[in-house]
Design an enzyme around this catalytic site. Structure first.
Site, PDB file in Angstrom:
ATOM      1  N   SER A   1       0.849  -1.202   0.000  1.00  0.00           N
ATOM      2  CA  SER A   1       0.000   0.000   0.000  1.00  0.00           C
ATOM      3  C   SER A   1       0.880   1.246   0.000  1.00  0.00           C
ATOM      4  O   SER A   1       1.654   1.479   0.939  1.00  0.00           O
ATOM      5  CB  SER A   1      -0.894   0.010   1.234  1.00  0.00           C
ATOM      6  OG  SER A   1      -1.448   1.304   1.391  1.00  0.00           O
TER       7      SER A   1
ATOM      8  N   HIS B   1      -1.401  -1.405  -4.114  1.00  0.00           N
ATOM      9  CA  HIS B   1      -2.645  -1.012  -3.435  1.00  0.00           C
ATOM     10  C   HIS B   1      -2.671   0.511  -3.261  1.00  0.00           C
ATOM     11  O   HIS B   1      -1.741   1.098  -2.680  1.00  0.00           O
ATOM     12  CB  HIS B   1      -2.695  -1.715  -2.082  1.00  0.00           C
ATOM     13  CG  HIS B   1      -3.956  -1.551  -1.310  1.00  0.00           C
ATOM     14  ND1 HIS B   1      -5.072  -2.337  -1.515  1.00  0.00           N
ATOM     15  CD2 HIS B   1      -4.275  -0.699  -0.308  1.00  0.00           C
ATOM     16  CE1 HIS B   1      -6.026  -1.972  -0.669  1.00  0.00           C
ATOM     17  NE2 HIS B   1      -5.567  -0.973   0.080  1.00  0.00           N
TER      18      HIS B   1
ATOM     19  N   ASP C   1      -4.863   3.623  -1.806  1.00  0.00           N
ATOM     20  CA  ASP C   1      -5.955   3.975  -0.897  1.00  0.00           C
ATOM     21  C   ASP C   1      -6.508   5.353  -1.230  1.00  0.00           C
ATOM     22  O   ASP C   1      -5.834   6.365  -1.034  1.00  0.00           O
ATOM     23  CB  ASP C   1      -5.448   3.949   0.553  1.00  0.00           C
ATOM     24  CG  ASP C   1      -5.159   2.542   1.029  1.00  0.00           C
ATOM     25  OD1 ASP C   1      -6.097   1.722   1.022  1.00  0.00           O
ATOM     26  OD2 ASP C   1      -4.006   2.252   1.392  1.00  0.00           O
TER      27      ASP C   1
ATOM     28  N   MET D   1      -9.124   8.109  -0.243  1.00  0.00           N
ATOM     29  CA  MET D   1      -9.962   8.520   0.909  1.00  0.00           C
ATOM     30  C   MET D   1     -10.488   9.924   0.659  1.00  0.00           C
ATOM     31  O   MET D   1      -9.759  10.788   0.180  1.00  0.00           O
ATOM     32  CB  MET D   1      -9.124   8.518   2.189  1.00  0.00           C
ATOM     33  CG  MET D   1      -8.447   7.194   2.490  1.00  0.00           C
ATOM     34  SD  MET D   1      -7.641   7.239   4.105  1.00  0.00           S
ATOM     35  CE  MET D   1      -6.652   5.727   4.015  1.00  0.00           C
TER      36      MET D   1
ATOM     37  N   MET E   1     -12.196   4.381  -0.215  1.00  0.00           N
ATOM     38  CA  MET E   1     -12.863   4.650   1.062  1.00  0.00           C
ATOM     39  C   MET E   1     -13.569   5.988   0.880  1.00  0.00           C
ATOM     40  O   MET E   1     -13.137   7.025   1.375  1.00  0.00           O
ATOM     41  CB  MET E   1     -11.820   4.683   2.193  1.00  0.00           C
ATOM     42  CG  MET E   1     -11.336   3.290   2.567  1.00  0.00           C
ATOM     43  SD  MET E   1      -9.719   3.296   3.353  1.00  0.00           S
ATOM     44  CE  MET E   1      -8.687   3.264   1.887  1.00  0.00           C
TER      45      MET E   1
ATOM     46  N   PHE F   1      -6.311   4.942   8.210  1.00  0.00           N
ATOM     47  CA  PHE F   1      -4.912   5.254   8.500  1.00  0.00           C
ATOM     48  C   PHE F   1      -4.039   4.000   8.436  1.00  0.00           C
ATOM     49  O   PHE F   1      -4.508   2.905   8.765  1.00  0.00           O
ATOM     50  CB  PHE F   1      -4.787   5.869   9.906  1.00  0.00           C
ATOM     51  CG  PHE F   1      -5.563   7.149  10.024  1.00  0.00           C
ATOM     52  CD1 PHE F   1      -5.008   8.353   9.631  1.00  0.00           C
ATOM     53  CD2 PHE F   1      -6.884   7.131  10.469  1.00  0.00           C
ATOM     54  CE1 PHE F   1      -5.740   9.541   9.699  1.00  0.00           C
ATOM     55  CE2 PHE F   1      -7.627   8.309  10.550  1.00  0.00           C
ATOM     56  CZ  PHE F   1      -7.046   9.514  10.161  1.00  0.00           C
ATOM     57  N   GLY F   2      -2.791   4.205   8.031  1.00  0.00           N
ATOM     58  CA  GLY F   2      -1.815   3.121   8.069  1.00  0.00           C
ATOM     59  C   GLY F   2      -1.244   2.975   9.472  1.00  0.00           C
ATOM     60  O   GLY F   2      -1.509   3.800  10.351  1.00  0.00           O
TER      61      GLY F   2
ATOM     62  N   ASP G   1      -6.503  -6.321   4.827  1.00  0.00           N
ATOM     63  CA  ASP G   1      -5.876  -5.003   4.764  1.00  0.00           C
ATOM     64  C   ASP G   1      -5.875  -4.375   6.141  1.00  0.00           C
ATOM     65  O   ASP G   1      -6.931  -4.155   6.733  1.00  0.00           O
ATOM     66  CB  ASP G   1      -6.675  -4.142   3.766  1.00  0.00           C
ATOM     67  CG  ASP G   1      -6.105  -2.749   3.576  1.00  0.00           C
ATOM     68  OD1 ASP G   1      -5.001  -2.458   4.088  1.00  0.00           O
ATOM     69  OD2 ASP G   1      -6.771  -1.950   2.888  1.00  0.00           O
TER      70      ASP G   1
ATOM     71  N   GLY H   1      -2.576  -3.683   9.314  1.00  0.00           N
ATOM     72  CA  GLY H   1      -1.770  -4.331  10.339  1.00  0.00           C
ATOM     73  C   GLY H   1      -1.083  -5.611   9.885  1.00  0.00           C
ATOM     74  O   GLY H   1      -0.653  -6.410  10.721  1.00  0.00           O
TER      75      GLY H   1
HETATM   76  C1  DX5 Z   1      -6.091   1.809   5.787  1.00  0.00           C
HETATM   77  C2  DX5 Z   1      -5.715   1.363   4.414  1.00  0.00           C
HETATM   78  C3  DX5 Z   1      -4.608   0.412   4.336  1.00  0.00           C
HETATM   79  C4  DX5 Z   1      -3.285   0.900   4.918  1.00  0.00           C
HETATM   80  C5  DX5 Z   1      -2.681  -0.272   5.593  1.00  0.00           C
HETATM   81  O1  DX5 Z   1      -7.360   2.358   5.767  1.00  0.00           O
HETATM   82  O2  DX5 Z   1      -6.821   0.781   3.757  1.00  0.00           O
HETATM   83  O3  DX5 Z   1      -4.419  -0.048   3.003  1.00  0.00           O
HETATM   84  O4  DX5 Z   1      -2.391   1.372   3.955  1.00  0.00           O
HETATM   85  O5  DX5 Z   1      -1.552   0.154   6.262  1.00  0.00           O
HETATM   86  P1  DX5 Z   1      -0.752  -0.811   7.248  1.00  0.00           P
HETATM   87  O6  DX5 Z   1      -0.304  -1.986   6.431  1.00  0.00           O
HETATM   88  O7  DX5 Z   1       0.367   0.036   7.714  1.00  0.00           O
HETATM   89  O8  DX5 Z   1      -1.713  -1.208   8.333  1.00  0.00           O
HETATM   90 ZN    ZN Z   2      -6.406  -0.156   1.813  1.00  0.00          ZN
END
Ligand code: DX5
Ligand code: ZN
Length: 224
Positions: free
Chosen positions: A8, A37, A39, A41, A72, A147-148, A179, A181
């Site tokens: 991602s 991937h 994202d 938002m 999202m 959020f990541g 997706d 963690g």
């Molecule tokens: C969060 C995103 C994920 C995010 C995952 O809403 O959909 O794709 O990038 O990040 P990690 O792998 O750090 O949890």
């Molecule tokens: Zn994602």
């Protein structure tokens, strides 16, 4: 079952997205990212804002890695097909964002993409079992979207197992993607639960060598 790793770019440097795609390409003998991937938002469906269609078009022009767009956003019926038309390989939107997810799935396929349905951690799978035939991907969120870098929610995994059973008994051609963690410590549990496609943001882009991190995830996912 072929396992896919989808880095991602949410955790990459947004001023250097072409380099981020390049950084997860494989090398001879070491397969790289299967999907990239992306994202999207909109600050409404989730409390964060990232990028939209013009940026997706630029990423598409800069890499051969198939794009996995995770929308999202509100009103996917209106916006999701435009990502398919832009050349995204797979376009996933959230079930919670529309009253008629099956129609959006069919529109995505008509627009030339694979269609994905995403479920937040608290959203049950059961009401959507009947429409999975209109989809190519089921994205089971293992964190709250937005959020990541959040912690993996193992309590969501029974939903993955339920989906895997449905794929087998219903002879569905459906990827089951997780997706949130995902890292070398959590990916194996997700694979054992029945996932075959793994999104990883921070585990890939916070690593010194993103391509090596992809390879390490693939090894850690392998069901022994
Ligand atoms: C969060 C995103 C994920 C995010 C995952 O809403 O959909 O794709 O990038 O990040 P990690 O792998 O750090 O949890
Ligand atoms: Zn994602």
């Amino acid at each position: 079952m072929e396992l896919f790793v989808a880095p991602s770019i949410l955790s990459a440097d947004f001023a250097r997205l072409a380099e981020a795609a390049q950084a997860v390409k494989g090398s001879p003998g070491t397969p790289g990212a299967d999907w990239l991937h992306v994202d999207v938002m909109d600050y409404h469906f989730v409390p964060n804002l990232t990028l939209g269609l013009p940026v997706v078009k630029s990423i598409k022009a800069s890499t051969d890695i198939p794009l996995d767009c995770h929308l999202m956003i509100e009103d996917p019926g209106r916006w999701a097909p435009t990502y398919a038309e832009a050349g995204a390989h797979n376009v996933t939107f959230h079930a919670e964002a529309t009253d008629d997810p099956a129609a959006v799935g069919r529109d995505l396929r008509k627009a030339g993409a694979k269609a994905g349905l995403a479920l937040k951690p608290g959203t049950p799978l059961e009401p959507y079992l009947e429409i999975l035939r209109d989809f190519d991907t089921l994205l089971v969120m293992t964190v709250e979207p937005g959020f990541g870098g959040q912690e993996f929610l193992a309590e969501v995994l029974p939903k993955v197992t339920e989906a895997r059973k449905r794929v087998e008994t219903g002879h569905l051609d459906l990827r089951i993607e997780v997706d949130g963690g995902i890292n070398a410590d959590t990916i194996h549990a997700a694979a054992e639960a029945g996932a075959d496609t793994f999104v990883a943001g921070s585990a890939v882009y916070n690593a010194a060598d993103p391509a090596a991190a992809v390879a390490a995830l693939r090894t850690a996912a392998a069901i022994r």
